[in-house]
Enzyme design. Structure first.
Site, PDB file in Angstrom:
ATOM      1  N   ASP A   5       1.491 -15.617  15.078  1.00  0.00           N
ATOM      2  CA  ASP A   5       0.589 -16.506  14.553  1.00  0.00           C
ATOM      3  C   ASP A   5       1.291 -18.401  14.334  1.00  0.00           C
ATOM      4  O   ASP A   5       2.819 -18.437  14.592  1.00  0.00           O
ATOM      5  CB  ASP A   5       0.803 -16.195  13.048  1.00  0.00           C
ATOM      6  CG  ASP A   5       0.071 -16.452  12.030  1.00  0.00           C
ATOM      7  OD1 ASP A   5      -1.606 -17.263  12.602  1.00  0.00           O
ATOM      8  OD2 ASP A   5       0.459 -16.855  10.628  1.00  0.00           O
TER       9      ASP A   5
ATOM     10  N   ASP B 234       1.189 -20.899  10.744  1.00  0.00           N
ATOM     11  CA  ASP B 234       1.124 -21.050   9.581  1.00  0.00           C
ATOM     12  C   ASP B 234       2.267 -19.953   9.503  1.00  0.00           C
ATOM     13  O   ASP B 234       1.988 -18.772   8.957  1.00  0.00           O
ATOM     14  CB  ASP B 234       0.315 -21.280   8.709  1.00  0.00           C
ATOM     15  CG  ASP B 234      -0.430 -22.640   9.504  1.00  0.00           C
ATOM     16  OD1 ASP B 234      -0.717 -23.290   9.389  1.00  0.00           O
ATOM     17  OD2 ASP B 234      -2.093 -22.187   9.644  1.00  0.00           O
TER      18      ASP B 234
END
Length: 600
Positions: A153, A155
């Site tokens: 991922d 963030d």
């Protein structure tokens, strides 16, 4: 004395049939008799069982003579079988004597004082200083040698953000609430409170309560807040019909979004909890009638506007040095993986322009060369569950192209799509894939439960929690809390009036110790991993949806890429504690830590 020896001695004392008085103590165990044995010329030990009645008063035992064992209480009781355990689930009947009435209060307090001295004496200084916040912790056995493909991922995984971001999200959403939703101007006087809320809390939408729930759906007393004020335990029981239990049908759904209760699982939700608390507090303190359900929806929408309107992306891109942390570690991890022949991919909900700017800052202009596949605006968790949205390709400027996607190629940027097409086009399946993310539901749950990928959770809170657990104050409080609890469990068969009064005092001290331990982490809600002795709801989901977890992606630099992570084998409730889990990963030096000293 080692910590292992200390733990063994303390455990033995807790579960033995009695606690011997420490040297120099004048307390006497009044439930057992003693033997009058002249040991040498100095000591005399009392014995009234009569076993030595025929011996002369000046009797001195020979050096080879076995120690005397009182057998008065053994009469009429069958012999123990050979090899029987020393500790029994039933208290052994004491020796009988003609002594006076038993002073239960003195006896219980003698046991208490002996145990307290033992706890203080046996905990070596700095017992927990070996805990290392750069450790990777295992819920399940994982061999990196079997992992060929690493997914990420963006963030709070590849990019970690400073706490300044939470303050700006809160301030902007507060302005939306006042200017767009026409909430009272008085809410503007409430500033962001950095250490008020913590990840993993539940919010009762209809009651307007922020609270902490354990793995068994029970509310932890003392962690329920209406606005900025704690709700007394008595009122909590009234609100939940005489129980702290939150029924399954009322609790949050699989993705933490139930009809009546929502769980805040990601770090971006901390400003939302703050805004909910201050808005509730404003209406309550000013005696203004309001609907908690409307307030929840308005606050959620105001927070959403910060993200949808691109404010957060704009702030970060304008000052990358201010907001992005540990970018060097991200570069070091990606470089190391690619240098060892691993394939990398990125699946994020963020837009390409934002990701591109951040990755150039952390990794360099050629950051896309590290990744075999890059997917933006993926719409997780729906990306993992739906098979409707097709992949779209973007050009170098981030504009959509209209070609049909027949393959996912290195060097291109893709948008939306779904995991089923991803698996079909790549063939990347099973335990050879390890995916890193910070959101237990949106990033990890479906991958582990439905697709068999290995999963790794990024939990930045581990760094601060490890610091607390490593303090002498925490070690002493927790050890004495556990020892006192064991003492109460062992001696609870004493039910006379004096004993009950002693137990009331002990129970009060136990509750005070629990509060003190909680406050070391967060005065309102405590640790994100524990509710008193039980795991939190968040902690149980962490164990269920992640094979391994760590404070940051940089922790991966501490291990070679053939390393195997082994979970601690801690005893189940029905198992004997025959091994010491203190010697496992979390309490020893992390291997190769010196290799990242220049990064830290």
């Amino acid at each position: 004395m080692s910590f292992k020896a200390a733990g063994t001695a303390l455990t033995r004392t807790l579960w033995s049939s009695g606690t011997p008085p420490v040297a120099g103590s004048t307390k006497v165990n009044r439930l057992c008799t003693t033997c009058r044995v002249r040991q040498g010329r100095e000591k005399t030990v009392e014995q009234s069982c009569g076993a030595l009645a025929e011996r002369p008063s000046d009797y001195v035992p020979s050096s080879g003579e076995p120690p005397h064992r009182c057998t008065t209480g053994d009469k009429g009781r069958p012999k123990e079988p050979v090899g029987a355990p020393v500790v029994s689930g039933v208290r052994r009947p004491p020796c009988t004597s003609a002594a006076g009435p038993v002073d239960q209060r003195s006896y219980l307090w003698a046991r208490y004082n002996d145990m307290k001295r033992l706890v203080h004496d046996l905990i070596p200084p700095g017992a927990c200083n070996l805990l290392n916040s750069s450790t990777i912790y295992a819920n399940n056995e994982v061999s990196l040698a079997e992992v060929d493909i690493y997914g990420f991922d963006y963030d709070y995984t590849l990019a970690l953000y400073s706490n300044t971001l939470n303050t700006m999200i809160y301030n902007t959403a507060r302005s939306f609430l006042i200017e767009h939703f026409k909430y009272p101007e008085g809410i503007r006087k409430y500033d962001y409170i950095p250490n008020f809320a913590s990840r993993g809390l539940h919010y009762d939408i209809q009651k307007g309560l922020l609270m902490k729930i354990d793995a068994f759906h029970y509310i932890q007393p003392g962690t329920v807040y209406r606005g900025l004020s704690p709700v007394q335990d008595e009122e909590v029981l009234q609100l939940f019909r005489g129980t702290y239990h939150v029924p399954l049908q009322q609790d949050s759904g699989f993705y933490g979004k139930g009809p009546k209760v929502k769980q805040f699982m990601d770090i971006f939700s901390i400003p939302e909890m703050n805004l909910l608390a201050v808005a509730n507090d404003f209406f309550i303190t000013n005696d203004i009638e309001y609907d908690p359900v409307h307030l929840f929806k308005d606050v959620s929408e105001a927070i959403g506007m910060v993200h949808l309107k691109g404010y957060m992306y704009k702030w970060i891109m304008q000052d990358l040095d201010k907001f992005i942390l540990r970018g060097e570690e991200t570069y070091a991890v990606l470089h190391r993986l690619v240098s060892n022949g691993k394939k990398l991919f990125l699946i994020t909900n963020s837009p390409f322009s934002f990701v591109d700017k951040g990755m150039i800052h952390m990794v360099g202009k050629n950051w896309r060369d590290f990744f075999d596949i890059v997917i933006v605006q993926a719409d997780k968790p729906h990306f993992f569950t739906d098979c409707i949205k097709p992949f779209r390709r973007l050009d170098g400027n981030g504009d959509l192209q209209w070609v049909k996607i027949q393959s996912l190629d290195k060097g291109h940027i893709y948008k939306q799509g779904n995991l089923f097409d991803f698996l079909r086009l790549t063939g990347w399946r099973g335990s050879k894939v390890l995916y890193f993310g910070d959101h237990l539901y949106s990033d990890l749950a479906d991958l582990m439960l439905r697709h068999g990928w290995r999963t790794a959770a990024i939990v930045p809170e581990l760094e601060q929690e490890t610091k607390v657990v490593s303090t002498d104050r925490y070690a002493l409080n927790l050890t004495w809390l556990q020892a006192l609890t064991g003492l109460m469990e062992r001696l609870q068969t004493h039910r006379d009036l004096d004993s009950k009064q002693v137990f009331q005092e002990w129970q009060k001290e136990r509750e005070e110790l629990r509060v003190m331990t909680k406050n070391l982490f967060n005065p309102q809600f405590g640790s994100i991993f524990r509710t008193c002795h039980n795991p939190t709801y968040f902690s149980r989901r962490l164990c269920r949806f992640s094979d391994i977890y760590m404070a940051s992606l940089g922790c991966l630099l501490n291990y070679d890429l053939s390393y195997t992570f082994y979970p601690r084998r801690t005893p189940l409730q029905h198992e004997a504690p025959l091994w010491m889990d203190q010697l496992c990963t979390g309490c020893r030096k992390t291997p190769f830590l010196e290799e990242i000293s220049h990064i830290r």
